[in-house]
Design a protein around this motif. Structure first.
Motif, PDB file in Angstrom:
ATOM      1  N   ILE A  22      -7.273   8.387   2.440  1.00  0.00           N
ATOM      2  CA  ILE A  22      -7.598   7.093   3.052  1.00  0.00           C
ATOM      3  C   ILE A  22      -6.486   6.668   4.000  1.00  0.00           C
ATOM      4  O   ILE A  22      -6.737   6.217   5.123  1.00  0.00           O
ATOM      5  CB  ILE A  22      -7.846   6.021   1.963  1.00  0.00           C
ATOM      6  N   ILE A  23      -5.248   6.829   3.554  1.00  0.00           N
ATOM      7  CA  ILE A  23      -4.107   6.491   4.414  1.00  0.00           C
ATOM      8  C   ILE A  23      -4.102   7.396   5.647  1.00  0.00           C
ATOM      9  O   ILE A  23      -3.930   6.918   6.778  1.00  0.00           O
ATOM     10  CB  ILE A  23      -2.778   6.607   3.645  1.00  0.00           C
ATOM     11  N   ALA A  24      -4.318   8.687   5.442  1.00  0.00           N
ATOM     12  CA  ALA A  24      -4.319   9.643   6.558  1.00  0.00           C
ATOM     13  C   ALA A  24      -5.420   9.302   7.561  1.00  0.00           C
ATOM     14  O   ALA A  24      -5.212   9.372   8.777  1.00  0.00           O
ATOM     15  CB  ALA A  24      -4.485  11.063   6.038  1.00  0.00           C
ATOM     16  N   ARG A  25      -6.584   8.934   7.056  1.00  0.00           N
ATOM     17  CA  ARG A  25      -7.694   8.570   7.956  1.00  0.00           C
ATOM     18  C   ARG A  25      -7.340   7.334   8.784  1.00  0.00           C
ATOM     19  O   ARG A  25      -7.596   7.271   9.982  1.00  0.00           O
ATOM     20  CB  ARG A  25      -8.962   8.340   7.126  1.00  0.00           C
ATOM     21  N   PHE A  26      -6.714   6.366   8.148  1.00  0.00           N
ATOM     22  CA  PHE A  26      -6.289   5.142   8.838  1.00  0.00           C
ATOM     23  C   PHE A  26      -5.274   5.467   9.936  1.00  0.00           C
ATOM     24  O   PHE A  26      -5.418   5.033  11.088  1.00  0.00           O
ATOM     25  CB  PHE A  26      -5.691   4.168   7.813  1.00  0.00           C
ATOM     26  N   VAL A  27      -4.250   6.245   9.586  1.00  0.00           N
ATOM     27  CA  VAL A  27      -3.207   6.603  10.549  1.00  0.00           C
ATOM     28  C   VAL A  27      -3.803   7.437  11.688  1.00  0.00           C
ATOM     29  O   VAL A  27      -3.474   7.242  12.859  1.00  0.00           O
ATOM     30  CB  VAL A  27      -2.039   7.344   9.859  1.00  0.00           C
ATOM     31  N   HIS A  28      -4.708   8.346  11.350  1.00  0.00           N
ATOM     32  CA  HIS A  28      -5.368   9.177  12.358  1.00  0.00           C
ATOM     33  C   HIS A  28      -6.096   8.315  13.386  1.00  0.00           C
ATOM     34  O   HIS A  28      -6.012   8.563  14.594  1.00  0.00           O
ATOM     35  CB  HIS A  28      -6.354  10.141  11.692  1.00  0.00           C
ATOM     36  N   ARG A  29      -6.810   7.305  12.912  1.00  0.00           N
ATOM     37  CA  ARG A  29      -7.582   6.451  13.833  1.00  0.00           C
ATOM     38  C   ARG A  29      -6.682   5.703  14.810  1.00  0.00           C
ATOM     39  O   ARG A  29      -7.069   5.406  15.924  1.00  0.00           O
ATOM     40  CB  ARG A  29      -8.444   5.474  13.047  1.00  0.00           C
TER      41      ARG A  29
ATOM     42  N   ILE B  50       0.855  -1.188   0.000  1.00  0.00           N
ATOM     43  CA  ILE B  50       0.000   0.000   0.000  1.00  0.00           C
ATOM     44  C   ILE B  50       0.888   1.234   0.000  1.00  0.00           C
ATOM     45  O   ILE B  50       1.785   1.368   0.830  1.00  0.00           O
ATOM     46  CB  ILE B  50      -0.932   0.018   1.237  1.00  0.00           C
ATOM     47  N   ASN B  51       0.640   2.119  -0.982  1.00  0.00           N
ATOM     48  CA  ASN B  51       1.406   3.365  -1.058  1.00  0.00           C
ATOM     49  C   ASN B  51       0.533   4.469  -1.628  1.00  0.00           C
ATOM     50  O   ASN B  51      -0.624   4.237  -1.973  1.00  0.00           O
ATOM     51  CB  ASN B  51       2.684   3.163  -1.877  1.00  0.00           C
ATOM     52  N   THR B  52       1.094   5.666  -1.727  1.00  0.00           N
ATOM     53  CA  THR B  52       0.307   6.817  -2.189  1.00  0.00           C
ATOM     54  C   THR B  52       0.027   6.782  -3.686  1.00  0.00           C
ATOM     55  O   THR B  52      -0.735   7.598  -4.176  1.00  0.00           O
ATOM     56  CB  THR B  52       1.002   8.149  -1.816  1.00  0.00           C
ATOM     57  N   GLU B  53       0.621   5.837  -4.398  1.00  0.00           N
ATOM     58  CA  GLU B  53       0.333   5.702  -5.823  1.00  0.00           C
ATOM     59  C   GLU B  53      -0.886   4.829  -6.073  1.00  0.00           C
ATOM     60  O   GLU B  53      -1.585   5.000  -7.063  1.00  0.00           O
ATOM     61  CB  GLU B  53       1.550   5.151  -6.558  1.00  0.00           C
ATOM     62  N   ASN B  54      -1.145   3.872  -5.167  1.00  0.00           N
ATOM     63  CA  ASN B  54      -2.293   2.982  -5.382  1.00  0.00           C
ATOM     64  C   ASN B  54      -3.420   3.192  -4.369  1.00  0.00           C
ATOM     65  O   ASN B  54      -4.445   2.528  -4.434  1.00  0.00           O
ATOM     66  CB  ASN B  54      -1.848   1.512  -5.401  1.00  0.00           C
ATOM     67  N   THR B  55      -3.226   4.116  -3.431  1.00  0.00           N
ATOM     68  CA  THR B  55      -4.242   4.406  -2.413  1.00  0.00           C
ATOM     69  C   THR B  55      -4.260   5.905  -2.164  1.00  0.00           C
ATOM     70  O   THR B  55      -3.198   6.523  -2.054  1.00  0.00           O
ATOM     71  CB  THR B  55      -3.912   3.671  -1.091  1.00  0.00           C
TER      72      THR B  55
END
Length: 111
Positions: free
Chosen positions: A54-61, A45-50
């Motif tokens: 979405i990544i920020a929301r996941f990390v925030h949680r 999972i990286n910023t090219e395919n996601t």
């Protein structure tokens, strides 16, 4: 009565100051974002395919850090001195549990 209130205010101020002290072993938001980028990259999972959001929301949680701050830190400039310093700290955190990530970070710094 006034002295009692002043003492209570002083006690609360002291407690607030103690709570504000930062633990030297806790990563700030930028280092946490870097750590998550490398962890997520390990599973493809990286910023090219996601989307960054979405990544920020996941990390925030997980971290409780601001989504906006996380999103801003999901891509970093490997030529920046502060970024390199932060990446070394992140690599050190991974060294014991996921040495392959630590090695990748050090390679990326030196590339």
């Amino acid at each position: 009565e006034i002295d009692k209130l002043k003492n209570e205010i002083d006690r609360l101020k002291s407690e607030n100051d103690r709570l504000k002290e930062k633990d030297a072993n806790v990563m700030p938001c930028s280092q946490q974002a870097m750590a998550f980028i490398y962890l997520l990259n390990l599973i493809g999972i990286n910023t090219e395919n996601t989307k960054k959001s979405i990544i920020a929301r996941f990390v925030h949680r997980i971290t409780g850090r601001s989504e906006d701050n996380i999103r801003k830190r999901l891509e970093f400039d490997y030529d920046d001195v502060n970024v390199k310093q932060n990446l070394r700290i992140v690599a050190e955190a991974f060294d014991e549990i996921l040495p392959s990530i630590a090695e990748q970070i050090l390679k990326d710094i030196n590339a």
